[in-house]
Design an enzyme around this catalytic site. Structure first.
Site, PDB file in Angstrom:
ATOM      1  N   PRO A  33      26.610 -21.897 -41.192  1.00  0.00           N
ATOM      2  CG  PRO A  33      24.277 -22.039 -41.274  1.00  0.00           C
ATOM      3  CD  PRO A  33      25.424 -21.153 -41.641  1.00  0.00           C
ATOM      4  CB  ILE A  78      23.023 -26.839 -49.780  1.00  0.00           C
ATOM      5  CG1 ILE A  78      23.231 -26.056 -51.079  1.00  0.00           C
ATOM      6  CG2 ILE A  78      23.197 -28.331 -50.020  1.00  0.00           C
ATOM      7  CD1 ILE A  78      24.622 -26.003 -51.547  1.00  0.00           C
ATOM      8  CG  ASP A 108      25.561 -21.342 -46.185  1.00  0.00           C
ATOM      9  OD1 ASP A 108      24.710 -21.616 -45.321  1.00  0.00           O
ATOM     10  OD2 ASP A 108      25.950 -20.180 -46.444  1.00  0.00           O
ATOM     11  CG  HIS A 109      22.134 -27.181 -43.126  1.00  0.00           C
ATOM     12  ND1 HIS A 109      21.107 -27.432 -44.008  1.00  0.00           N
ATOM     13  CD2 HIS A 109      22.109 -28.195 -42.242  1.00  0.00           C
ATOM     14  CE1 HIS A 109      20.475 -28.528 -43.653  1.00  0.00           C
ATOM     15  NE2 HIS A 109      21.062 -29.020 -42.588  1.00  0.00           N
ATOM     16  NE  ARG A 110      23.939 -18.998 -44.049  1.00  0.00           N
ATOM     17  CZ  ARG A 110      24.750 -17.946 -44.138  1.00  0.00           C
ATOM     18  NH1 ARG A 110      24.439 -16.823 -43.523  1.00  0.00           N
ATOM     19  NH2 ARG A 110      25.862 -18.008 -44.833  1.00  0.00           N
TER      20      ARG A 110
END
Ligand code: CAO
Length: 243
Positions: A43, A221, A217-219
């Site tokens: 993501p 950061i 990577d929004h998982r």
């Protein structure tokens, strides 16, 4: 989630005259697999910012003249990224294959995207925190030349902590680079431009501004982490100018 529809199989000739059909190069095929996996599986968010590099640009020219070789911004950016990885450990981490654990690293290796006639490659420069800008410039030239002629061995393309993708020699005002898994962030930079800024006593000042595009990577950061990271990068580049 529904399965993706199949790739459209189309007879393009029905719409007009065609040119050649050219198979993808080996590098393009390899890159296509990794890029698709990373684009679909991670993501992504891209945070855009700009850094005032007026002093750093003057410094890079002075250093280059004193050291007898041309220096671009790239080695300064690599050193600054290595310094920031030490201060922002979540950027120096990888999700393991289970996706359940974060692996933190204590080394600071920076990947560098290289544009070659056969496609895109990422070379990894090890221990950027311990190397001078001249060492890094030398290594960048060697790896870029190797990548553009013979290609790179796998050992020069693995182990990166974060990647730098610079399109600054061509142009652009920003883009959305794809995270190079298992890294969790990639910094894109485009062409630095002189821009007017409001200075002391409302005087107009011309400053050299470098566009930054940080995909992450929004998982792992969050947006606030990314905003802090690019703000700290500007400060780090300022420190490099006065070191
Ligand atoms: N703003 C303004 N000028 C810039 C700049 C920037 N951000 N970055 C580089 N330049 C200038 C350099 O100073 C140099 O100027 P002179 O010719 O006047 O000396 C010129 O552009 C050419 O630089 P370079 O390409 O020789 O060197 P580099 O260190 O900037 O980059 C490398 C090296 C290997 C990273 C680069 O050649 C390359 O391959 N970049 C492509 C990466 C890519 O394709 N990314 C997209 C991948 S998709 O995510």
């Amino acid at each position: 989630m529904n399965a993706l529809p199949p790739w459209p199989e189309i007879d393009h000739a029905q719409f007009g005259e065609l040119g050649q059909i050219v198979p993808l190069s080996r590098i393009q095929k390899l890159a296509a697999g990794y890029l698709t996996r990373n684009w679909v599986g991670i993501p992504h968010v891209t945070h855009h910012d700009e850094a005032d590099i007026t002093e750093l640009d003057a410094r890079r020219r002075r250093d280059g003249e004193a050291g007898g070789r041309k220096l671009t911004l790239t080695p300064y950016l690599m050193k600054a990224l290595a310094a920031l990885l030490a201060r922002y450990p979540q950027f120096n981490a990888s999700l393991d294959a289970s996706g359940q654990n974060l692996v933190f690293k204590k080394y600071f290796h920076v990947g560098m995207a290289i544009d070659t006639p056969n496609g895109l490659l990422v070379a990894v420069l090890r221990d950027c925190d311990r190397k001078s800008v001249f060492d890094l410039a030398e290594e960048i030239d060697t790896l870029a030349a190797k990548a553009r002629t013979r290609g790179l061995p796998m050992k020069d393309m693995v182990g990166g902590c974060i990647t730098l993708s610079s399109l600054g020699h061509i142009g652009g005002t920003g883009f959305t680079p794809i995270v190079n898994a298992p890294e969790v962030a990639i910094l894109g930079v485009t062409r630095a431009q002189w821009k007017p800024r409001r200075g002391v006593g409302d005087a107009l000042e011309w400053r050299l501004m470098l566009p930054l595009s940080l995909s992450y990577d929004h998982r792992v950061i969050n947006g606030a982490d990314a905003a802090r990271f690019t703000a700290a990068l500007e400060a780090q580049l300022g420190e490099a100018a006065s070191a």
